[in-house]
Write an enzyme that holds these catalytic residues in place. Structure first.
Site, PDB file in Angstrom:
ATOM      1  N   CYS A  16       0.810  -1.224   0.000  1.00 21.91           N
ATOM      2  CA  CYS A  16       0.000   0.000   0.000  1.00 21.91           C
ATOM      3  C   CYS A  16       0.842   1.273   0.000  1.00 21.91           C
ATOM      4  O   CYS A  16       0.295   2.374  -0.055  1.00 21.91           O
ATOM      5  CB  CYS A  16      -0.922  -0.015   1.210  1.00 21.91           C
ATOM      6  SG  CYS A  16      -1.748  -1.597   1.433  1.00 21.91           S
ATOM      7  N   GLU A  18      -0.952   5.479  13.660  1.00 21.95           N
ATOM      8  CA  GLU A  18      -0.556   6.643  12.869  1.00 21.95           C
ATOM      9  C   GLU A  18      -0.759   7.933  13.667  1.00 21.95           C
ATOM     10  O   GLU A  18       0.103   8.818  13.667  1.00 21.95           O
ATOM     11  CB  GLU A  18      -1.347   6.707  11.557  1.00 21.95           C
ATOM     12  CG  GLU A  18      -0.900   7.857  10.668  1.00 21.95           C
ATOM     13  CD  GLU A  18      -1.516   7.861   9.285  1.00 21.95           C
ATOM     14  OE1 GLU A  18      -0.985   8.577   8.405  1.00 21.95           O
ATOM     15  OE2 GLU A  18      -2.527   7.163   9.074  1.00 21.95           O
ATOM     16  N   HIS A  77      -2.291   8.084   6.023  1.00 23.88           N
ATOM     17  CA  HIS A  77      -2.572   6.760   5.469  1.00 23.88           C
ATOM     18  C   HIS A  77      -4.015   6.394   5.799  1.00 23.88           C
ATOM     19  O   HIS A  77      -4.753   5.931   4.935  1.00 23.88           O
ATOM     20  CB  HIS A  77      -1.586   5.741   6.032  1.00 23.88           C
ATOM     21  CG  HIS A  77      -1.668   4.402   5.362  1.00 23.88           C
ATOM     22  ND1 HIS A  77      -1.505   4.250   4.008  1.00 23.88           N
ATOM     23  CD2 HIS A  77      -1.918   3.153   5.854  1.00 23.88           C
ATOM     24  CE1 HIS A  77      -1.639   2.957   3.685  1.00 23.88           C
ATOM     25  NE2 HIS A  77      -1.899   2.286   4.787  1.00 23.88           N
ATOM     26  N   LYS A 133      -9.128   8.340   1.947  1.00 27.55           N
ATOM     27  CA  LYS A 133      -9.688   6.982   1.892  1.00 27.55           C
ATOM     28  C   LYS A 133     -11.111   6.942   2.424  1.00 27.55           C
ATOM     29  O   LYS A 133     -11.847   5.991   2.148  1.00 27.55           O
ATOM     30  CB  LYS A 133      -8.802   6.000   2.659  1.00 27.55           C
ATOM     31  CG  LYS A 133      -7.462   5.723   2.004  1.00 27.55           C
ATOM     32  CD  LYS A 133      -6.671   4.661   2.772  1.00 27.55           C
ATOM     33  CE  LYS A 133      -5.297   4.413   2.174  1.00 27.55           C
ATOM     34  NZ  LYS A 133      -4.369   5.548   2.343  1.00 27.55           N
ATOM     35  N   HIS A 173      -9.503   2.385  -0.188  1.00 24.20           N
ATOM     36  CA  HIS A 173      -8.060   2.147  -0.256  1.00 24.20           C
ATOM     37  C   HIS A 173      -7.709   1.719  -1.670  1.00 24.20           C
ATOM     38  O   HIS A 173      -8.012   0.606  -2.089  1.00 24.20           O
ATOM     39  CB  HIS A 173      -7.680   1.065   0.754  1.00 24.20           C
ATOM     40  CG  HIS A 173      -6.215   1.002   1.032  1.00 24.20           C
ATOM     41  ND1 HIS A 173      -5.264   1.450   0.135  1.00 24.20           N
ATOM     42  CD2 HIS A 173      -5.532   0.544   2.115  1.00 24.20           C
ATOM     43  CE1 HIS A 173      -4.053   1.266   0.654  1.00 24.20           C
ATOM     44  NE2 HIS A 173      -4.202   0.730   1.849  1.00 24.20           N
ATOM     45  N   PHE A 211       1.490  -3.517   3.835  1.00 18.93           N
ATOM     46  CA  PHE A 211       1.670  -4.888   4.327  1.00 18.93           C
ATOM     47  C   PHE A 211       3.162  -5.237   4.300  1.00 18.93           C
ATOM     48  O   PHE A 211       3.890  -4.841   3.389  1.00 18.93           O
ATOM     49  CB  PHE A 211       0.907  -5.873   3.439  1.00 18.93           C
ATOM     50  CG  PHE A 211      -0.559  -6.024   3.802  1.00 18.93           C
ATOM     51  CD1 PHE A 211      -1.154  -5.257   4.779  1.00 18.93           C
ATOM     52  CD2 PHE A 211      -1.341  -6.961   3.140  1.00 18.93           C
ATOM     53  CE1 PHE A 211      -2.501  -5.416   5.101  1.00 18.93           C
ATOM     54  CE2 PHE A 211      -2.694  -7.133   3.449  1.00 18.93           C
ATOM     55  CZ  PHE A 211      -3.270  -6.355   4.428  1.00 18.93           C
TER      56      PHE A 211
END
Length: 415
Positions: A167, A318, A307, A339, A344, A403
Protein backbone atom coordinates in the site's frame (compact mmCIF):
# COMPACT_ATOMS: atom_id res chain seq x y z
CA UNK A 1 15.44 17.63 -24.49
CA UNK A 2 18.53 18.99 -22.81
CA UNK A 3 20.68 17.03 -20.41
CA UNK A 4 20.80 18.28 -16.83
CA UNK A 5 23.25 15.91 -15.13
CA UNK A 6 23.24 17.72 -11.80
CA UNK A 7 19.93 19.10 -10.66
CA UNK A 8 18.98 19.95 -7.12
CA UNK A 9 15.19 20.03 -7.11
CA UNK A 10 12.52 17.72 -8.52
CA UNK A 11 9.09 19.18 -9.21
CA UNK A 12 5.67 17.90 -10.33
CA UNK A 13 4.36 19.69 -13.43
CA UNK A 14 1.49 17.43 -14.52
CA UNK A 15 -1.13 15.24 -12.83
CA UNK A 16 -3.54 12.66 -14.27
CA UNK A 17 -6.07 10.61 -12.34
CA UNK A 18 -8.72 7.94 -12.62
CA UNK A 19 -10.42 7.42 -9.26
CA UNK A 20 -13.63 6.08 -7.68
CA UNK A 21 -14.97 9.66 -7.60
CA UNK A 22 -13.89 10.93 -11.02
CA UNK A 23 -12.37 9.91 -14.34
CA UNK A 24 -9.87 12.76 -14.41
CA UNK A 25 -7.90 15.03 -12.08
CA UNK A 26 -10.33 17.92 -11.66
CA UNK A 27 -13.57 15.94 -11.28
CA UNK A 28 -11.84 13.73 -8.70
CA UNK A 29 -10.56 16.77 -6.82
CA UNK A 30 -13.91 18.56 -6.75
CA UNK A 31 -15.59 15.39 -5.49
CA UNK A 32 -13.00 15.05 -2.71
CA UNK A 33 -13.41 18.70 -1.69
CA UNK A 34 -17.19 18.29 -1.54
CA UNK A 35 -16.96 15.13 0.56
CA UNK A 36 -18.46 12.85 -2.09
CA UNK A 37 -18.07 9.11 -1.52
CA UNK A 38 -17.16 6.72 -4.32
CA UNK A 39 -18.10 3.63 -2.33
CA UNK A 40 -21.05 1.55 -3.58
CA UNK A 41 -22.18 -2.01 -4.17
CA UNK A 42 -19.77 -4.16 -6.19
CA UNK A 43 -20.65 -4.36 -9.90
CA UNK A 44 -17.47 -6.06 -11.17
CA UNK A 45 -18.70 -9.49 -10.03
CA UNK A 46 -21.63 -10.93 -8.08
CA UNK A 47 -20.65 -10.61 -4.40
CA UNK A 48 -23.66 -12.55 -3.05
CA UNK A 49 -22.62 -14.75 -0.15
CA UNK A 50 -19.51 -12.69 0.70
CA UNK A 51 -19.32 -10.81 4.01
CA UNK A 52 -18.27 -7.64 2.11
CA UNK A 53 -20.31 -6.63 -0.92
CA UNK A 54 -19.11 -3.03 -1.36
CA UNK A 55 -16.08 -1.41 -2.97
CA UNK A 56 -14.79 1.87 -4.37
CA UNK A 57 -14.85 1.11 -8.09
CA UNK A 58 -13.83 3.39 -10.95
CA UNK A 59 -17.16 4.20 -12.61
CA UNK A 60 -18.21 4.78 -16.23
CA UNK A 61 -14.80 3.79 -17.55
CA UNK A 62 -15.12 2.27 -21.03
CA UNK A 63 -11.73 0.90 -22.15
CA UNK A 64 -12.90 0.93 -25.80
CA UNK A 65 -13.03 4.73 -25.63
CA UNK A 66 -9.26 4.81 -25.06
CA UNK A 67 -7.75 1.75 -26.77
CA UNK A 68 -8.16 -0.27 -29.96
CA UNK A 69 -9.22 -3.91 -29.78
CA UNK A 70 -5.72 -5.27 -30.28
CA UNK A 71 -4.41 -3.22 -27.37
CA UNK A 72 -7.31 -4.26 -25.17
CA UNK A 73 -6.65 -7.97 -25.79
CA UNK A 74 -3.09 -7.68 -24.52
CA UNK A 75 -3.62 -5.40 -21.50
CA UNK A 76 -5.14 -5.67 -18.05
CA UNK A 77 -7.28 -2.98 -16.45
CA UNK A 78 -4.51 -1.84 -14.06
CA UNK A 79 -2.34 -1.02 -17.08
CA UNK A 80 -5.20 0.70 -18.90
CA UNK A 81 -5.83 2.94 -15.88
CA UNK A 82 -2.15 3.89 -15.74
CA UNK A 83 -1.99 4.80 -19.43
CA UNK A 84 -5.13 6.97 -19.28
CA UNK A 85 -3.81 8.80 -16.19
CA UNK A 86 -0.37 9.22 -17.79
CA UNK A 87 -1.88 10.73 -20.94
CA UNK A 88 -3.73 13.29 -18.83
CA UNK A 89 -0.58 14.10 -16.82
CA UNK A 90 1.44 14.69 -20.01
CA UNK A 91 -1.27 16.94 -21.45
CA UNK A 92 -1.54 18.81 -18.13
CA UNK A 93 2.23 19.38 -18.14
CA UNK A 94 2.05 20.87 -21.62
CA UNK A 95 4.31 18.21 -23.07
CA UNK A 96 4.51 16.58 -26.47
CA UNK A 97 6.41 13.32 -26.28
CA UNK A 98 7.36 12.33 -29.80
CA UNK A 99 9.07 9.01 -29.08
CA UNK A 100 12.50 10.37 -30.05
CA UNK A 101 14.94 7.52 -29.19
CA UNK A 102 17.25 10.07 -27.58
CA UNK A 103 14.54 11.46 -25.31
CA UNK A 104 15.46 11.10 -21.67
CA UNK A 105 11.99 10.23 -20.41
CA UNK A 106 11.64 7.63 -17.69
CA UNK A 107 8.65 5.84 -16.16
CA UNK A 108 8.12 4.68 -12.58
CA UNK A 109 4.58 3.30 -12.23
CA UNK A 110 4.10 1.01 -9.24
CA UNK A 111 1.40 -1.51 -8.44
CA UNK A 112 0.75 -3.53 -5.30
CA UNK A 113 -1.50 -6.30 -6.63
CA UNK A 114 -0.53 -6.39 -10.34
CA UNK A 115 -2.70 -8.46 -12.70
CA UNK A 116 -4.72 -10.33 -10.11
CA UNK A 117 -7.98 -10.36 -12.15
CA UNK A 118 -6.15 -11.79 -15.18
CA UNK A 119 -4.67 -14.59 -13.12
CA UNK A 120 -8.10 -15.42 -11.71
CA UNK A 121 -9.72 -15.38 -15.16
CA UNK A 122 -6.99 -17.50 -16.78
CA UNK A 123 -7.16 -20.04 -13.96
CA UNK A 124 -10.88 -20.49 -14.55
CA UNK A 125 -10.38 -20.82 -18.31
CA UNK A 126 -7.59 -23.36 -17.88
CA UNK A 127 -9.86 -25.67 -15.87
CA UNK A 128 -12.59 -25.21 -18.47
CA UNK A 129 -10.44 -25.53 -21.63
CA UNK A 130 -6.69 -24.76 -21.70
CA UNK A 131 -7.03 -23.44 -25.26
CA UNK A 132 -9.08 -20.52 -23.90
CA UNK A 133 -6.09 -19.06 -22.02
CA UNK A 134 -4.95 -15.92 -23.84
CA UNK A 135 -1.46 -15.88 -25.40
CA UNK A 136 -1.19 -12.41 -23.82
CA UNK A 137 -2.05 -13.72 -20.34
CA UNK A 138 1.49 -13.90 -18.93
CA UNK A 139 2.75 -10.58 -20.26
CA UNK A 140 -0.42 -8.69 -19.30
CA UNK A 141 -0.38 -9.58 -15.59
CA UNK A 142 3.27 -8.79 -14.82
CA UNK A 143 3.80 -6.04 -12.22
CA UNK A 144 6.03 -4.00 -14.56
CA UNK A 145 3.40 -3.92 -17.31
CA UNK A 146 1.69 -0.60 -16.42
CA UNK A 147 5.09 1.14 -16.56
CA UNK A 148 5.93 -0.58 -19.84
CA UNK A 149 2.52 0.17 -21.36
CA UNK A 150 2.93 3.85 -20.41
CA UNK A 151 6.40 3.85 -22.01
CA UNK A 152 5.04 2.21 -25.19
CA UNK A 153 2.07 4.57 -25.34
CA UNK A 154 4.06 7.77 -24.88
CA UNK A 155 7.42 6.81 -26.38
CA UNK A 156 9.47 6.98 -23.19
CA UNK A 157 12.94 5.54 -23.85
CA UNK A 158 14.58 6.35 -20.52
CA UNK A 159 14.72 4.14 -17.40
CA UNK A 160 11.44 2.26 -16.92
CA UNK A 161 10.89 0.75 -13.48
CA UNK A 162 8.21 -0.74 -11.27
CA UNK A 163 8.43 -1.44 -7.56
CA UNK A 164 5.98 -3.19 -5.27
CA UNK A 165 5.71 -1.87 -1.71
CA UNK A 166 2.14 -2.99 -1.05
CA UNK A 167 0.00 0.00 0.00
CA UNK A 168 3.04 2.32 0.03
CA UNK A 169 3.80 1.71 -3.67
CA UNK A 170 2.19 4.88 -5.04
CA UNK A 171 4.13 7.42 -2.98
CA UNK A 172 7.36 5.45 -3.37
CA UNK A 173 7.08 6.02 -7.15
CA UNK A 174 7.29 9.78 -6.57
CA UNK A 175 10.40 9.46 -4.39
CA UNK A 176 12.02 7.12 -6.92
CA UNK A 177 11.25 9.58 -9.72
CA UNK A 178 12.92 12.30 -7.66
CA UNK A 179 15.99 10.10 -7.15
CA UNK A 180 16.17 9.40 -10.90
CA UNK A 181 15.94 13.11 -11.75
CA UNK A 182 18.48 14.20 -9.12
CA UNK A 183 20.90 11.49 -10.28
CA UNK A 184 20.70 12.97 -13.78
CA UNK A 185 19.40 9.71 -15.26
CA UNK A 186 16.38 11.33 -16.97
CA UNK A 187 14.95 14.76 -17.74
CA UNK A 188 11.37 13.69 -17.10
CA UNK A 189 9.78 10.77 -15.25
CA UNK A 190 6.15 9.69 -15.46
CA UNK A 191 5.55 8.41 -11.94
CA UNK A 192 2.61 7.09 -9.98
CA UNK A 193 0.60 4.11 -8.86
CA UNK A 194 -2.18 1.93 -10.22
CA UNK A 195 -4.26 -1.05 -9.17
CA UNK A 196 -7.46 -2.81 -10.15
CA UNK A 197 -8.15 -6.04 -8.31
CA UNK A 198 -11.81 -6.12 -7.35
CA UNK A 199 -12.27 -9.88 -7.74
CA UNK A 200 -14.01 -12.74 -5.87
CA UNK A 201 -10.75 -14.33 -4.69
CA UNK A 202 -9.31 -11.00 -3.49
CA UNK A 203 -12.45 -10.19 -1.52
CA UNK A 204 -12.67 -13.69 -0.07
CA UNK A 205 -9.03 -13.48 1.06
CA UNK A 206 -9.38 -10.03 2.61
CA UNK A 207 -12.64 -11.08 4.29
CA UNK A 208 -11.04 -14.10 5.92
CA UNK A 209 -8.36 -11.72 7.25
CA UNK A 210 -11.11 -9.56 8.74
CA UNK A 211 -9.63 -6.51 6.99
CA UNK A 212 -12.69 -5.18 5.16
CA UNK A 213 -15.67 -3.14 6.34
CA UNK A 214 -18.92 -5.12 6.25
CA UNK A 215 -21.15 -2.03 6.35
CA UNK A 216 -22.93 -3.22 3.19
CA UNK A 217 -26.23 -1.44 3.84
CA UNK A 218 -24.72 2.07 3.85
CA UNK A 219 -21.69 1.89 1.57
CA UNK A 220 -21.02 5.64 1.47
CA UNK A 221 -20.63 5.57 5.27
CA UNK A 222 -18.49 2.42 5.38
CA UNK A 223 -15.02 3.97 5.21
CA UNK A 224 -14.56 5.68 8.58
CA UNK A 225 -10.92 6.60 9.27
CA UNK A 226 -10.27 7.65 12.88
CA UNK A 227 -13.91 7.06 13.84
CA UNK A 228 -14.68 4.98 16.93
CA UNK A 229 -17.12 2.87 14.90
CA UNK A 230 -14.73 1.96 12.07
CA UNK A 231 -14.79 -1.72 11.12
CA UNK A 232 -12.13 -2.11 8.42
CA UNK A 233 -11.11 -0.59 5.11
CA UNK A 234 -13.00 -0.37 1.84
CA UNK A 235 -11.16 -1.86 -1.15
CA UNK A 236 -10.70 0.57 -4.02
CA UNK A 237 -8.96 0.94 -7.38
CA UNK A 238 -7.67 3.53 -9.81
CA UNK A 239 -4.51 5.28 -10.95
CA UNK A 240 -2.72 8.58 -10.38
CA UNK A 241 0.30 9.54 -12.49
CA UNK A 242 2.57 12.61 -12.28
CA UNK A 243 5.07 14.29 -14.57
CA UNK A 244 8.24 14.81 -12.52
CA UNK A 245 11.17 16.86 -13.80
CA UNK A 246 13.99 19.00 -12.51
CA UNK A 247 13.09 22.57 -11.60
CA UNK A 248 15.62 23.75 -14.20
CA UNK A 249 14.05 21.62 -16.93
CA UNK A 250 10.57 22.87 -16.01
CA UNK A 251 11.74 26.49 -16.02
CA UNK A 252 13.48 26.10 -19.38
CA UNK A 253 10.21 25.06 -21.03
CA UNK A 254 8.06 27.53 -19.07
CA UNK A 255 6.17 24.90 -17.07
CA UNK A 256 4.45 25.81 -13.79
CA UNK A 257 5.13 23.30 -11.01
CA UNK A 258 2.44 22.13 -8.61
CA UNK A 259 4.96 21.24 -5.96
CA UNK A 260 8.53 20.34 -5.13
CA UNK A 261 9.30 16.82 -3.93
CA UNK A 262 11.56 17.93 -1.08
CA UNK A 263 12.51 14.57 0.45
CA UNK A 264 11.29 11.31 1.85
CA UNK A 265 12.21 8.20 3.75
CA UNK A 266 11.55 4.47 3.84
CA UNK A 267 11.68 2.27 6.93
CA UNK A 268 10.62 -1.28 7.70
CA UNK A 269 8.81 -2.60 10.75
CA UNK A 270 10.51 -5.97 10.12
CA UNK A 271 7.78 -7.40 12.33
CA UNK A 272 4.81 -9.10 10.61
CA UNK A 273 3.43 -9.80 7.14
CA UNK A 274 0.27 -7.74 7.64
CA UNK A 275 0.14 -6.17 11.10
CA UNK A 276 2.05 -2.95 11.84
CA UNK A 277 4.56 -2.93 14.68
CA UNK A 278 2.54 -2.26 17.87
CA UNK A 279 4.88 0.56 18.91
CA UNK A 280 4.39 2.53 15.70
CA UNK A 281 8.01 3.53 16.19
CA UNK A 282 9.23 2.73 12.69
CA UNK A 283 6.50 4.81 11.07
CA UNK A 284 7.59 7.57 13.44
CA UNK A 285 11.21 7.14 12.32
CA UNK A 286 10.16 7.39 8.67
CA UNK A 287 8.45 10.72 9.36
CA UNK A 288 11.47 12.07 11.25
CA UNK A 289 13.90 11.00 8.52
CA UNK A 290 11.69 12.39 5.75
CA UNK A 291 11.56 15.80 7.48
CA UNK A 292 15.32 15.70 7.94
CA UNK A 293 15.91 14.74 4.28
CA UNK A 294 13.71 17.68 3.23
CA UNK A 295 15.47 20.09 5.62
CA UNK A 296 12.06 20.76 7.16
CA UNK A 297 11.00 21.20 10.77
CA UNK A 298 7.72 20.10 12.36
CA UNK A 299 6.78 23.79 12.47
CA UNK A 300 7.00 24.01 8.67
CA UNK A 301 4.30 21.38 8.04
CA UNK A 302 0.71 22.56 7.49
CA UNK A 303 -1.00 19.36 6.40
CA UNK A 304 -0.61 15.60 6.64
CA UNK A 305 -2.40 13.46 4.07
CA UNK A 306 -2.73 10.44 6.32
CA UNK A 307 -2.57 6.76 5.47
CA UNK A 308 -5.81 6.57 7.48
CA UNK A 309 -7.19 3.22 6.35
CA UNK A 310 -10.04 2.91 8.90
CA UNK A 311 -8.59 -0.25 10.40
CA UNK A 312 -8.65 -0.37 14.19
CA UNK A 313 -4.91 -0.51 14.78
CA UNK A 314 -3.54 1.53 11.87
CA UNK A 315 -5.44 4.71 12.70
CA UNK A 316 -4.38 4.67 16.35
CA UNK A 317 -0.72 3.97 15.57
CA UNK A 318 -0.56 6.64 12.87
CA UNK A 319 -2.16 9.22 15.17
CA UNK A 320 0.26 8.35 17.99
CA UNK A 321 3.25 8.49 15.62
CA UNK A 322 2.21 11.94 14.35
CA UNK A 323 1.87 13.18 17.93
CA UNK A 324 5.26 11.71 18.88
CA UNK A 325 7.03 13.35 15.93
CA UNK A 326 5.27 16.73 15.92
CA UNK A 327 4.89 17.31 19.67
CA UNK A 328 3.14 20.60 20.38
CA UNK A 329 2.94 21.29 16.62
CA UNK A 330 0.56 18.31 16.30
CA UNK A 331 -2.38 20.34 17.63
CA UNK A 332 -2.27 22.96 14.84
CA UNK A 333 -1.76 20.44 12.03
CA UNK A 334 -4.55 19.56 9.64
CA UNK A 335 -4.72 15.81 9.00
CA UNK A 336 -7.18 14.10 6.65
CA UNK A 337 -7.74 10.77 4.94
CA UNK A 338 -9.11 10.72 1.38
CA UNK A 339 -9.69 6.98 1.89
CA UNK A 340 -12.90 8.01 3.66
CA UNK A 341 -14.23 8.80 0.16
CA UNK A 342 -12.22 6.72 -2.35
CA UNK A 343 -11.51 3.70 -0.17
CA UNK A 344 -8.06 2.15 -0.26
CA UNK A 345 -6.75 2.36 -3.82
CA UNK A 346 -3.89 -0.01 -2.80
CA UNK A 347 -0.96 0.62 -5.19
CA UNK A 348 -2.46 3.98 -6.20
CA UNK A 349 -3.30 5.12 -2.66
CA UNK A 350 -0.08 7.02 -1.95
CA UNK A 351 -0.15 8.68 -5.36
CA UNK A 352 -3.72 9.82 -4.72
CA UNK A 353 -2.54 11.33 -1.43
CA UNK A 354 0.23 13.21 -3.23
CA UNK A 355 -2.33 14.55 -5.72
CA UNK A 356 -4.46 15.75 -2.80
CA UNK A 357 -1.44 17.54 -1.33
CA UNK A 358 -0.61 19.16 -4.68
CA UNK A 359 -4.13 20.45 -5.30
CA UNK A 360 -4.53 21.56 -1.67
CA UNK A 361 -1.45 23.76 -2.23
CA UNK A 362 -2.86 25.06 -5.51
CA UNK A 363 -6.35 25.87 -4.25
CA UNK A 364 -5.74 26.64 -0.57
CA UNK A 365 -8.17 23.97 0.63
CA UNK A 366 -7.84 20.63 2.42
CA UNK A 367 -10.43 17.93 1.69
CA UNK A 368 -12.26 16.42 4.65
CA UNK A 369 -12.30 13.10 6.40
CA UNK A 370 -15.95 12.14 5.96
CA UNK A 371 -17.88 9.77 8.25
CA UNK A 372 -15.94 10.98 11.31
CA UNK A 373 -19.04 11.11 13.51
CA UNK A 374 -17.64 9.72 16.76
CA UNK A 375 -13.91 10.39 17.05
CA UNK A 376 -11.86 7.58 18.60
CA UNK A 377 -10.44 9.01 21.85
CA UNK A 378 -7.07 7.49 20.88
CA UNK A 379 -7.15 9.42 17.60
CA UNK A 380 -6.96 13.00 18.87
CA UNK A 381 -5.74 15.16 15.97
CA UNK A 382 -7.64 17.63 13.77
CA UNK A 383 -8.85 15.31 10.98
CA UNK A 384 -10.87 18.01 9.12
CA UNK A 385 -14.11 16.17 9.84
CA UNK A 386 -17.01 16.29 7.36
CA UNK A 387 -16.22 19.47 5.41
CA UNK A 388 -13.21 20.85 3.55
CA UNK A 389 -11.17 23.58 5.20
CA UNK A 390 -9.85 26.71 3.50
CA UNK A 391 -6.20 27.15 4.46
CA UNK A 392 -2.83 27.89 2.91
CA UNK A 393 -0.76 24.73 2.51
CA UNK A 394 2.95 25.36 1.99
CA UNK A 395 4.40 22.07 3.23
CA UNK A 396 2.63 18.71 3.32
CA UNK A 397 3.59 15.26 4.55
CA UNK A 398 2.20 12.14 2.87
CA UNK A 399 2.18 8.93 4.91
CA UNK A 400 1.84 5.45 3.41
CA UNK A 401 2.21 2.19 5.33
CA UNK A 402 2.04 -1.17 3.58
CA UNK A 403 1.67 -4.89 4.33
CA UNK A 404 4.98 -6.38 5.36
CA UNK A 405 5.75 -3.32 7.47
CA UNK A 406 6.76 -0.95 4.66
CA UNK A 407 6.65 2.69 5.75
CA UNK A 408 7.09 5.44 3.17
CA UNK A 409 6.82 9.15 3.96
CA UNK A 410 7.24 12.04 1.51
CA UNK A 411 7.61 15.77 2.21
CA UNK A 412 6.12 18.01 -0.49
CA UNK A 413 6.45 21.79 -0.73
CA UNK A 414 4.69 24.56 -2.60
CA UNK A 415 7.21 25.80 -5.20
Amino acid sequence: MSHHPSTTTAVVTGIGALTPVGNDRESSWQALLSGTSGVAGITRFDPAGLPTRIAAEVKNFTPEDHFDRKRLRRSERFSQYAVVAAREAVEDAGLTLDGDPGARVGVQVNSAVAGFPGIETATGRMHEDPRKVSPYFVSSVLPNMPACEVAIDLGAHGPVNASALACASGIHALLEARRTILAGEADLVLAGGTDSAITPVMFTGLSTMGALSTRNDEPEHASRPFDADRDGFVFGEGAVVFVVESAAHAAARGARPYLEISGGALTSDAFHVSAPHPSGGHAETAMRRALSAAHATTGDVDYICAHGTATRINDRLESAAVRAVFGEDADRLLVSSPKSMVGHMIGAAGALSAMVAALAMRDGAVPPTVNLDTPDPECDLDYVAHTARKTDVHTAVVNAFGFGGQNVVAVLRKP
